[in-house]
Design an enzyme around this catalytic site. Sequence first.
Site, mmCIF file in Angstrom:
data_model
loop_
_atom_site.group_PDB
_atom_site.id
_atom_site.type_symbol
_atom_site.label_atom_id
_atom_site.label_comp_id
_atom_site.label_asym_id
_atom_site.label_seq_id
_atom_site.Cartn_x
_atom_site.Cartn_y
_atom_site.Cartn_z
ATOM 1 N N LYS A 92 38.842 -25.314 57.311
ATOM 2 C CA LYS A 92 39.588 -24.425 58.208
ATOM 3 C C LYS A 92 39.071 -23.009 58.013
ATOM 4 O O LYS A 92 39.083 -22.474 56.903
ATOM 5 C CB LYS A 92 41.076 -24.513 57.877
ATOM 6 N N LYS A 103 38.568 -27.127 61.843
ATOM 7 C CA LYS A 103 39.356 -26.237 62.692
ATOM 8 C C LYS A 103 38.796 -24.829 62.633
ATOM 9 O O LYS A 103 38.529 -24.352 61.525
ATOM 10 C CB LYS A 103 40.795 -26.258 62.184
HETATM 11 C C1 PBG Z 1 49.097 -22.215 59.729
HETATM 12 C C2 PBG Z 1 48.357 -22.712 60.907
HETATM 13 C C3 PBG Z 1 47.616 -21.947 61.832
HETATM 14 C C4 PBG Z 1 47.203 -22.839 62.819
HETATM 15 C C5 PBG Z 1 47.649 -24.107 62.461
HETATM 16 N N1 PBG Z 1 48.365 -24.010 61.250
HETATM 17 C C6 PBG Z 1 47.361 -20.507 61.927
HETATM 18 C C7 PBG Z 1 46.750 -19.743 60.854
HETATM 19 O O1 PBG Z 1 46.127 -20.264 59.934
HETATM 20 O O2 PBG Z 1 46.926 -18.525 60.935
HETATM 21 C C8 PBG Z 1 46.405 -22.465 64.029
HETATM 22 C C9 PBG Z 1 46.606 -23.315 65.226
HETATM 23 C C10 PBG Z 1 46.154 -22.735 66.510
HETATM 24 O O3 PBG Z 1 45.613 -21.612 66.583
HETATM 25 O O4 PBG Z 1 46.337 -23.435 67.515
HETATM 26 N N2 PBG Z 1 48.492 -22.355 58.503
HETATM 27 ZN ZN ZN Z 2 49.617 -21.099 56.931
#
Ligand code: PBG
Ligand code: ZN
Length: 323
Positions: A192, A246
Site C-alpha cells: 500500500k 493499492k
Molecule cells: C485507511 C484506508 C485508506 C484507504 C483504505 N483504507 C486511506 C488511507 O490510507 O489514507 C483508501 C481507499 C480509497 O482511497 O479508496 N487505512
Molecule cells: Zn488507516
Amino acid sequence: MRRLRYHPALRALVRETKLDPSKLILPLFVRTGEGIRQPIGSMPGHAQLSVDLLRQEVREAADLGIGGVILFGIPDEKDATGSDSYSDDGIIQQGVRAAKEAAPDLLVVTDVCFCEYTDHGHCGIFNEKTGRPDVDNDATLELLAKQVVSHARAGADMVAPSGMMDGMIGAIRGALDGEDFSHLPIMSYAAKYASAYYGPFREAAESAPQSGDRQAYQMDPAAAAAQALREVELDLAEGADIIMVKPALAYLDIIHDVSQQFPGVPLAAYNVSGEFSMVKAAAEKGWIDEQAVALESLTAITRAGATIILTYWAKDVARWLAR
Ligand code: PBG
Ligand code: ZN
C-alpha cells in the site's frame, strides 16, 4: 492480425480477459444514526450510510451477485487510541451484525485500521518515541489484535488490515487463532503506497491525518517494485491469505510483478477513490464516457494480474455486464 477482429463473436471468442461481478468487492461506509444517507461529495453515488440503510445496500449488492462488501466505520466519537474500533458496540461491529443479518450469504469484509477512529487521524498509536511524531508500531499491534477479535465476534467473514504496520499480519493471525477464529482469512493490504489518490476517501471516511502524512508507514511510490515483493513475502510468511496492491491504476507494474512472483496467491487490487472520482468528474463534464472508461480500467487491472478488485463501481459493473 485483423482476421481475428472482423467478427464480434470471434473477438469475444479469442478474448482472454473477462470481468466478473463475483470477483468485485464494494467498499461501504457505515455511520451512526437512522435513515441517514450522507452523500460523499467527491464520490457521486456513494454515501455514508446509517446501519438501517446499510441493510438495504448489502441486500442489493447480494442480489447483483457481487463478490462481497468491505466496511469502513465512521464513529461519532474519536479518541487517541481509536477505542470505538475495538468496542463490541462500535459502529463497524454494528454494521457487520446488520449486514450479516440482511444478507447472510454475502461476504462481509472489514477494513482493519485506526485512522477513521483516532482524533489525530493516523493509522495507529501516535507518539514521539522515535524522536519524531510517528505511529508506534508495536503498541499499535496490540490494539490491532483487539480490533480484529472484535470484528470477528461481530461476524466478519474476513478481515483486511490496511495500516501498514510491520508484523501486523502475524499479530492478527495470532489473535484470531487464540480466540477460536482460526478459520477466518486475512486479506492484507500488503503493498500500500503513500498515495495522493486517497484524497476523496479521506473525505468519505473522515480519516485525514490531522498533522503530517502517512509516509512513515505507507510505501514510497518511487521505491523499486522489489520492495513490494518483500512486503508480500513477509505478509505471506506471517499468514496472509489474500494479498492486496493499492492503488491499482498507477501501480499496474506492481500488480503484474506480484502476480508473476507469487502464482497461486489470490491477488486483490484496490481501485481507489481518486481513480473513481477523476472519471466521475470528467464524465460529468461530458469529456469521457464513464461506463467505457470504468470497464476499460477494471479490465486493465485484471489483465495486469489481479483476480479480485475492490471498486466503487462494483454495483454498476454488475448492471452493465448483465445488459
Ligand atoms: C485507511 C484506508 C485508506 C484507504 C483504505 N483504507 C486511506 C488511507 O490510507 O489514507 C483508501 C481507499 C480509497 O482511497 O479508496 N487505512
Ligand atoms: Zn488507516
